[in-house]
Write a protein that holds these residues in place. Structure first.
Motif, PDB file in Angstrom:
ATOM      1  N   LYS A 112      -4.553  -6.923   3.813  1.00  0.00           N
ATOM      2  CA  LYS A 112      -3.929  -6.774   5.122  1.00  0.00           C
ATOM      3  C   LYS A 112      -2.411  -6.931   5.005  1.00  0.00           C
ATOM      4  CE  LYS A 112      -7.926  -8.582   7.660  1.00  0.00           C
ATOM      5  NZ  LYS A 112      -8.425  -9.639   8.587  1.00  0.00           N
ATOM      6  N   GLY A 113      -1.680  -5.892   5.412  1.00  0.00           N
ATOM      7  CA  GLY A 113      -0.218  -5.945   5.471  1.00  0.00           C
ATOM      8  C   GLY A 113       0.437  -6.247   4.136  1.00  0.00           C
ATOM      9  N   LEU A 114      -0.111  -5.724   3.041  1.00  0.00           N
ATOM     10  CA  LEU A 114       0.432  -6.009   1.702  1.00  0.00           C
ATOM     11  C   LEU A 114       1.738  -5.250   1.482  1.00  0.00           C
ATOM     12  CD1 LEU A 114       0.036  -7.321  -1.118  1.00  0.00           C
ATOM     13  CD2 LEU A 114      -1.129  -5.219  -1.798  1.00  0.00           C
ATOM     14  N   THR A 115       2.787  -5.982   1.149  1.00  0.00           N
ATOM     15  CA  THR A 115       4.084  -5.381   0.828  1.00  0.00           C
ATOM     16  C   THR A 115       4.575  -5.947  -0.503  1.00  0.00           C
ATOM     17  OG1 THR A 115       4.676  -5.093   3.160  1.00  0.00           O
ATOM     18  CG2 THR A 115       6.480  -5.074   1.563  1.00  0.00           C
ATOM     19  N   ILE A 116       4.987  -5.048  -1.385  1.00  0.00           N
ATOM     20  CA  ILE A 116       5.504  -5.457  -2.700  1.00  0.00           C
ATOM     21  C   ILE A 116       6.819  -4.721  -2.945  1.00  0.00           C
ATOM     22  CG2 ILE A 116       5.064  -5.558  -5.182  1.00  0.00           C
ATOM     23  CD1 ILE A 116       2.078  -5.441  -4.566  1.00  0.00           C
ATOM     24  N   SER A 117       7.860  -5.475  -3.269  1.00  0.00           N
ATOM     25  CA  SER A 117       9.174  -4.885  -3.512  1.00  0.00           C
ATOM     26  C   SER A 117       9.702  -5.334  -4.868  1.00  0.00           C
ATOM     27  CB  SER A 117      10.168  -5.285  -2.414  1.00  0.00           C
ATOM     28  OG  SER A 117       9.712  -4.877  -1.146  1.00  0.00           O
ATOM     29  N   TYR A 118      10.456  -4.440  -5.514  1.00  0.00           N
ATOM     30  CA  TYR A 118      11.181  -4.763  -6.740  1.00  0.00           C
ATOM     31  C   TYR A 118      12.657  -4.473  -6.464  1.00  0.00           C
ATOM     32  CZ  TYR A 118       6.479  -4.450  -8.684  1.00  0.00           C
ATOM     33  OH  TYR A 118       5.135  -4.616  -8.922  1.00  0.00           O
ATOM     34  N   GLY A 119      13.383  -5.509  -6.023  1.00  0.00           N
ATOM     35  CA  GLY A 119      14.753  -5.291  -5.586  1.00  0.00           C
ATOM     36  C   GLY A 119      14.744  -4.462  -4.314  1.00  0.00           C
ATOM     37  N   ALA A 120      15.482  -3.350  -4.325  1.00  0.00           N
ATOM     38  CA  ALA A 120      15.527  -2.464  -3.155  1.00  0.00           C
ATOM     39  C   ALA A 120      14.359  -1.484  -3.129  1.00  0.00           C
ATOM     40  CB  ALA A 120      16.845  -1.690  -3.154  1.00  0.00           C
ATOM     41  N   LYS A 121      13.617  -1.423  -4.214  1.00  0.00           N
ATOM     42  CA  LYS A 121      12.499  -0.476  -4.333  1.00  0.00           C
ATOM     43  C   LYS A 121      11.236  -1.078  -3.730  1.00  0.00           C
ATOM     44  CE  LYS A 121       9.680   2.637  -6.347  1.00  0.00           C
ATOM     45  NZ  LYS A 121       9.524   4.016  -5.901  1.00  0.00           N
ATOM     46  N   ILE A 122      10.677  -0.412  -2.704  1.00  0.00           N
ATOM     47  CA  ILE A 122       9.414  -0.846  -2.100  1.00  0.00           C
ATOM     48  C   ILE A 122       8.273  -0.113  -2.787  1.00  0.00           C
ATOM     49  CG2 ILE A 122       8.036  -0.915   0.017  1.00  0.00           C
ATOM     50  CD1 ILE A 122      10.600  -1.085   1.606  1.00  0.00           C
ATOM     51  N   ALA A 123       7.437  -0.870  -3.508  1.00  0.00           N
ATOM     52  CA  ALA A 123       6.335  -0.257  -4.246  1.00  0.00           C
ATOM     53  C   ALA A 123       5.099  -0.096  -3.380  1.00  0.00           C
ATOM     54  CB  ALA A 123       6.004  -1.100  -5.483  1.00  0.00           C
ATOM     55  N   VAL A 124       4.806  -1.091  -2.544  1.00  0.00           N
ATOM     56  CA  VAL A 124       3.672  -1.041  -1.617  1.00  0.00           C
ATOM     57  C   VAL A 124       4.184  -1.400  -0.236  1.00  0.00           C
ATOM     58  CG1 VAL A 124       1.405  -1.993  -1.038  1.00  0.00           C
ATOM     59  CG2 VAL A 124       2.031  -1.663  -3.437  1.00  0.00           C
ATOM     60  N   ASN A 125       3.875  -0.557   0.745  1.00  0.00           N
ATOM     61  CA  ASN A 125       4.514  -0.670   2.057  1.00  0.00           C
ATOM     62  C   ASN A 125       3.503  -1.043   3.138  1.00  0.00           C
ATOM     63  OD1 ASN A 125       6.351  -0.478   4.150  1.00  0.00           O
ATOM     64  ND2 ASN A 125       6.160   1.747   4.314  1.00  0.00           N
ATOM     65  N   SER A 126       3.365  -2.344   3.433  1.00  0.00           N
ATOM     66  CA  SER A 126       2.509  -2.840   4.508  1.00  0.00           C
ATOM     67  C   SER A 126       1.128  -2.178   4.496  1.00  0.00           C
ATOM     68  CB  SER A 126       3.185  -2.607   5.869  1.00  0.00           C
ATOM     69  OG  SER A 126       2.508  -3.331   6.892  1.00  0.00           O
ATOM     70  N   LEU A 127       0.490  -2.242   3.360  1.00  0.00           N
ATOM     71  CA  LEU A 127      -0.780  -1.533   3.138  1.00  0.00           C
ATOM     72  C   LEU A 127      -1.967  -2.401   3.531  1.00  0.00           C
ATOM     73  CD1 LEU A 127      -1.608   0.673   0.095  1.00  0.00           C
ATOM     74  CD2 LEU A 127      -3.183  -1.176   0.686  1.00  0.00           C
TER      75      LEU A 127
END
Length: 535
Positions: free
Chosen positions: A288-303
């Motif tokens: 639920k609402g998974l978000t993963i970022s690497y610096g400015a790069k969003i790898a997973v967006n509120s999934l």
């Protein structure tokens, strides 16, 4: 360009020859494909071309090998760097710089090229391999497929006459793989580059190959055109298996050729769509609402997504879409994730020790990360003890998946496919309720993939377990997955039964579906079932 004369190779402490009395000539501007079972010696053959074998690996070499008239016995591998570019199975092991652009420049600096020449070549290869957007990125932050494209680019930037590639498309999505192979094909035809490729995913490569070298694993090798070799080879892509199943007198090496050959068969069957598989209604994974970022790069967006018991779910998408990041978060090994990930009723971050082994089995893109024993036997014995199972259980699983591995072999000395088999055996012996695999078919031949498929299907259905796979192998997905999820830029763009998702995507559709369209058949087994119902 390349000449093998009565070449035989045996490694130290080995009782069998890897290659025995091989005679082979590869002409300038020829693309040669090397095939064979996992661990048969394909990588050894490639490394013989630039002298890495036996100069760096040891072993006894008989006969002679010449590249552009230079004997590899007289020159060390560094002396052939201007002539031969080589890309290994695992590109990350060959990088020496931090960023993409620095990596491309490094090899040219070693060749003492001028700044003007280096700048020009860097721009050319960035455009050629579609890497311009990644030029300043740290290599450590790239996906496996992006790293593979960088490795190929760093080999091409030196303008070699010979390019040697070991599993070059194993971590690439279908579109990127086709682009890379098309580039190589163009370089072969336009610049007379000589290319030698070892590859397990033959469905991607055979249409580009001029000849095939088939190594059978017992030292002998057979050389011929793709049609000659694949007509009777035990190693065959779905397109060839389909031709055999339909009893065709000839085989086609491209979808276009096979569509012409199967026109009558397609027209003689009514279009009927198979029923979608049923699955449990009990959730195994809730995101639920998974978000993963690497610096400015969003790898997973509120999934958000739910995966149920006994489902086999394939996560697909282009390189860098966020597949591996999602898997790491579900496995509970991601430090940068925000949101909620519940696995079997427990937050995945809070699973530890025995509870983690029994709840989640996770195999990353690099299986070696899970291996620390000094031999295969030691690794299997330790897994039996850790997982509290009967002695010999792990090694028994290994022999089913990849037979013929000696227990005395060090894990480092195994091929990529054999290491994957060992890591999978270690994880499966714990019988986890959820199994997560990231690119599980890298380095596996078709027989090993069939064994893997059966093992995972039994694991899910017999033991009521869940399996999540991130892969670019559309043929594996067609055979195995009950559900497919497509991810793009960290978002889910498609989620449904595998047959619906794959048939709606021309880029990710398997070969059989392209050949048999509009029939809704994904695999050769689907075609066989259609034949049986009309008899």
């Amino acid at each position: 360009m390349i000449k093998f004369s009565n070449v035989s190779l045996i490694y130290p402490n080995s009782t069998t020859t890897v290659i025995e009395d091989l005679n082979l000539e590869i002409a300038e501007g020829e693309l040669v494909l090397v095939i064979g079972p996992t661990g048969s010696g394909k990588s050894s053959l490639l490394r013989l071309i630039n002298g890495l074998v036996p100069h760096h690996t040891g072993g006894i070499l008989a006969g002679s090998i010449e590249v552009d008239g230079i004997s590899t016995a007289q020159v060390k591998p560094g002396g052939l760097a201007h002539l031969i570019g080589i890309v290994g199975q695992n590109p990350i092991n060959g990088f020496v710089a931090d960023t993409v652009e620095e990596e491309l420049v490094f090899g040219m600096e070693a060749l003492n090229l001028s700044n003007e020449t280096m700048r020009k070549r860097v721009e050319e290869v960035l455009d050629l391999m579609s890497l311009a957007a990644l030029r300043t990125r740290s290599i450590a932050t790239l996906s496996g497929g992006e790293q593979q494209r960088v490795a190929i680019a760093s080999a091409l930037v030196a303008h070699p006459k010979v390019l040697v590639l070991d599993e070059p498309t194993s971590a690439l999505d279908p579109i990127a793989a086709e682009e890379v192979l098309s580039i190589l094909h163009r370089l072969v035809h336009d610049l007379s580059l000589t290319v030698v490729i070892a590859e397990h995913k033959l469905e991607r490569v055979i249409q580009f190959a001029d000849r095939i070298v088939h190594i059978n694993g017992a030292g002998s090798a057979v050389v011929g055109t793709p049609e000659q070799i694949l007509m009777n080879s035990p190693i065959a892509p779905p397109i060839v298996e389909l031709a055999r199943t339909l009893g065709l007198k000839e085989i086609g090496v491209s979808v276009r050729e096979m569509r012409r050959m199967t026109q009558e068969f397609r027209d003689s069957h009514a279009v009927t769509k198979p029923d979608a598989p049923t699955s449990s209604t009990t959730a195994c994974v809730s995101v639920k609402g998974l978000t993963i970022s690497y610096g400015a790069k969003i790898a997973v967006n509120s999934l958000s997504v739910t995966i149920y018991e006994n489902e086999i779910v394939a996560i697909m998408g282009r390189n860098g879409a966020g597949k591996s990041s999602l898997l790491r978060a579900i496995a509970g090994v991601s430090d940068t994730a925000s949101g909620e990930v519940i696995v079997n009723g427990t937050n995945s971050q809070k699973l530890h020790s025995k509870q983690r082994r029994e709840s989640v089995g996770y195999i990353p893109q690099e299986p070696s990360d899970l291996l620390y024993g000094q031999s295969v036997s030691e690794e299997c014995k330790q897994a039996d003890e850790d997982n509290q199972v009967e002695a010999g259980t792990t090694f028994s699983l290994l022999t089913q998946l990849v037979p013929g591995i000696s227990g005395n072999t060090h894990p480092r000395d195994l091929s990529e496919g054999q290491r994957l088999g060992l890591a999978l055996s270690v994880v499966l012996s714990a019988n986890p309720r959820l199994l997560i695999l990231d690119e599980p078919t890298r380095g596996l031949d078709y027989q090993a993939k069939r064994v893997l498929t059966k093992m995972l299907v039994d694991f899910a259905r017999v033991f009521n377990r869940s399996v999540i796979i991130a892969t670019h192998d559309v043929e594996l997905v067609a055979e195995l997955a009950t559900r497919t999820i497509f991810i793009a830029d960290g978002d889910i763009v498609a989620d449904g039964p595998t047959i619906d998702v794959l048939l709606s995507s021309p880029a990710f559709a398997p070969q059989v579906s392209k050949i048999m369209s509009p029939q809704p058949w994904l695999t050769v087994a689907d075609v066989v079932r259609a034949i049986e119902t009309t008899i």
